[in-house]
Design a protein around this motif. Structure first.
Motif, short mmCIF file in Angstrom:
data_model
loop_
_atom_site.label_atom_id
_atom_site.label_comp_id
_atom_site.label_asym_id
_atom_site.label_seq_id
_atom_site.Cartn_x
_atom_site.Cartn_y
_atom_site.Cartn_z
N LEU A 95 42.08 -70.68 48.88
CA LEU A 95 42.88 -69.29 49.71
C LEU A 95 43.31 -67.85 49.13
N VAL A 96 43.37 -66.72 49.05
CA VAL A 96 44.34 -65.85 48.85
C VAL A 96 44.23 -64.82 50.45
N VAL A 97 45.42 -64.59 50.12
CA VAL A 97 46.27 -63.97 51.41
C VAL A 97 47.39 -62.30 50.33
N GLU A 98 46.55 -62.11 51.63
CA GLU A 98 47.15 -60.11 51.44
C GLU A 98 48.04 -60.33 51.99
N ALA A 99 49.23 -58.82 52.49
CA ALA A 99 49.53 -59.09 54.27
C ALA A 99 48.97 -57.73 53.98
N GLY A 100 48.22 -56.71 52.93
CA GLY A 100 48.27 -55.35 53.76
C GLY A 100 49.02 -54.53 53.85
N GLN A 101 50.24 -55.06 53.09
CA GLN A 101 51.09 -54.54 52.62
C GLN A 101 52.21 -53.92 51.63
N PRO A 102 51.15 -53.10 50.23
CA PRO A 102 51.84 -53.14 48.93
C PRO A 102 53.30 -53.72 48.37
N GLU A 103 54.42 -53.46 49.27
CA GLU A 103 55.63 -53.42 49.30
C GLU A 103 55.39 -55.37 49.04
N ILE A 104 54.71 -56.28 50.24
CA ILE A 104 55.13 -57.61 50.33
C ILE A 104 54.22 -58.38 49.22
N TRP A 105 55.03 -59.75 48.94
CA TRP A 105 54.31 -60.67 48.06
C TRP A 105 53.90 -61.79 48.83
N ALA A 106 52.49 -62.87 48.76
CA ALA A 106 52.17 -63.44 48.97
C ALA A 106 52.17 -64.67 47.97
N SER A 107 52.07 -66.18 48.30
CA SER A 107 52.21 -66.81 47.51
C SER A 107 51.17 -67.00 47.80
N GLU A 108 50.60 -68.33 46.15
CA GLU A 108 49.51 -69.28 46.63
C GLU A 108 49.83 -69.89 47.75
N PRO A 109 48.09 -70.01 49.06
CA PRO A 109 48.75 -71.46 49.59
C PRO A 109 48.82 -72.24 49.76
N LYS A 110 49.17 -73.30 50.86
CA LYS A 110 48.93 -74.76 49.76
C LYS A 110 47.51 -75.02 50.98
N THR A 111 46.76 -75.71 51.03
CA THR A 111 45.34 -75.02 51.78
C THR A 111 44.81 -76.53 51.94
N ARG A 112 44.19 -77.09 53.53
CA ARG A 112 43.93 -78.76 54.01
C ARG A 112 42.62 -78.03 54.71
N ARG A 113 41.67 -79.57 54.46
CA ARG A 113 40.90 -79.75 56.05
C ARG A 113 41.38 -79.88 56.69
N GLU A 114 41.15 -79.62 58.09
CA GLU A 114 41.68 -80.56 59.21
C GLU A 114 40.43 -80.17 60.64
N GLY A 115 39.67 -81.26 59.31
CA GLY A 115 37.82 -81.43 60.25
C GLY A 115 37.50 -79.73 59.98
#
Length: 267
Positions: free
Chosen positions: A205-225
């Motif tokens: 996953l890549v998350v973009e906040a849609g606000q250039p001043e906000i930084w998003a870290s690499e998500p921790k991702t898993r499947r639940e069904g």
């Protein structure tokens, strides 16, 4: 001006970049750039493309380049009879080096550009700053210019790049997209639950906040069904408090079979 924008955009990436930042890229010529002039659309807009060719072993970055990448900065203000330029990014690849993730392209990037014209002959011109990396990372300032033809003849190279775009949420049968936020030191944690079929393999996953001043870290991702669950930390680039607009969130799922572009989430 573009140099200042580039320095601001790279602030969140500087500490995570692997390798040594080089200042003299002339001898290496890691990337060349040209504009593919494309074709005129029925509504008067134009479909063109920026074509980057990378030297063997080099890569460049997507609009959201990851912790170890450098975001591109484009300035189209020198263009003639152009109201807007929208980049239509092909699906990128995930790279990992020294434990850090970057998102981008190797060998070449054909970046389709939808150009809103204002009437009259259209000249598309750009100054840009991009990052390219191999064993070292090199900021590149590039200039491209082309007159766009009044022709309906489709460029198959651009058409192929358009076909490589991620699926929309509707096309990928995405159901409910929920998100919640909780406080964290220096920012907040965003938790998302996406009801969707698998995109294949280990989904990123890549998350973009849609606000250039906000930084998003690499998500921790898993499947639940049938749900894809992730957590990512959001921080203001200058350490300021901020409010999150859920409607501006953009989540891209990168799978082995396809990618999915999701806009917004509900609480």
């Amino acid at each position: 001006m573009i140099q200042n924008a580039f320095r601001a955009a790279t602030l969140g990436c500087a500490l995570a970049m692997s390798g040594v930042l080089a200042t003299d890229a002339t001898a290496m010529e890691p990337v060349t750039a040209e504009l593919r002039p494309g074709w005129r659309l029925p509504n008067g807009d134009h479909m063109a493309a920026l074509h980057l060719t990378l030297a063997p072993g080099w890569k460049t970055y997507w609009r959201a380049p990851g912790d170890a990448g450098i975001p591109p900065v484009f300035d189209w203000s020198a263009s003639d009879n152009v109201a807007d330029v929208a980049a239509l990014w092909p699906t990128p690849h995930v790279f990992r080096q020294s434990g850090a993730r970057s998102v981008g392209y190797k060998e070449e990037l054909v970046l389709p550009l939808r150009v809103a014209a204002t009437g009259g002959p259209v000249t598309l011109e750009a100054n840009m700053m991009i990052g390219v990396c191999s064993d070292i990372c090199v900021p590149q300032e590039l200039h491209v210019r082309a007159t766009l033809p009044d022709s309906s003849s489709v460029d198959p190279v651009i058409a192929a790049a358009l076909a490589e775009a991620p699926f929309t949420a509707s096309e990928a049968n995405v159901g409910k997209v929920q998100c919640s936020i909780s406080p964290a030191k220096g920012g907040m944690v965003l938790r998302t639950e996406i009801d969707m079929p698998s995109a294949g393999g280990q989904e990123e996953l890549v998350v973009e906040a849609g606000q250039p001043e906000i930084w998003a870290s690499e998500p921790k991702t898993r499947r639940e069904g049938g749900k894809l669950v992730s957590k990512t930390k959001l921080m203001h680039m200058e350490g300021k408090p901020f409010a999150l607009d859920r409607s501006k969130l953009r989540i891209t799922v990168l799978g082995a079979q396809h990618a999915v572009d999701i806009h917004g989430c509900s609480s």
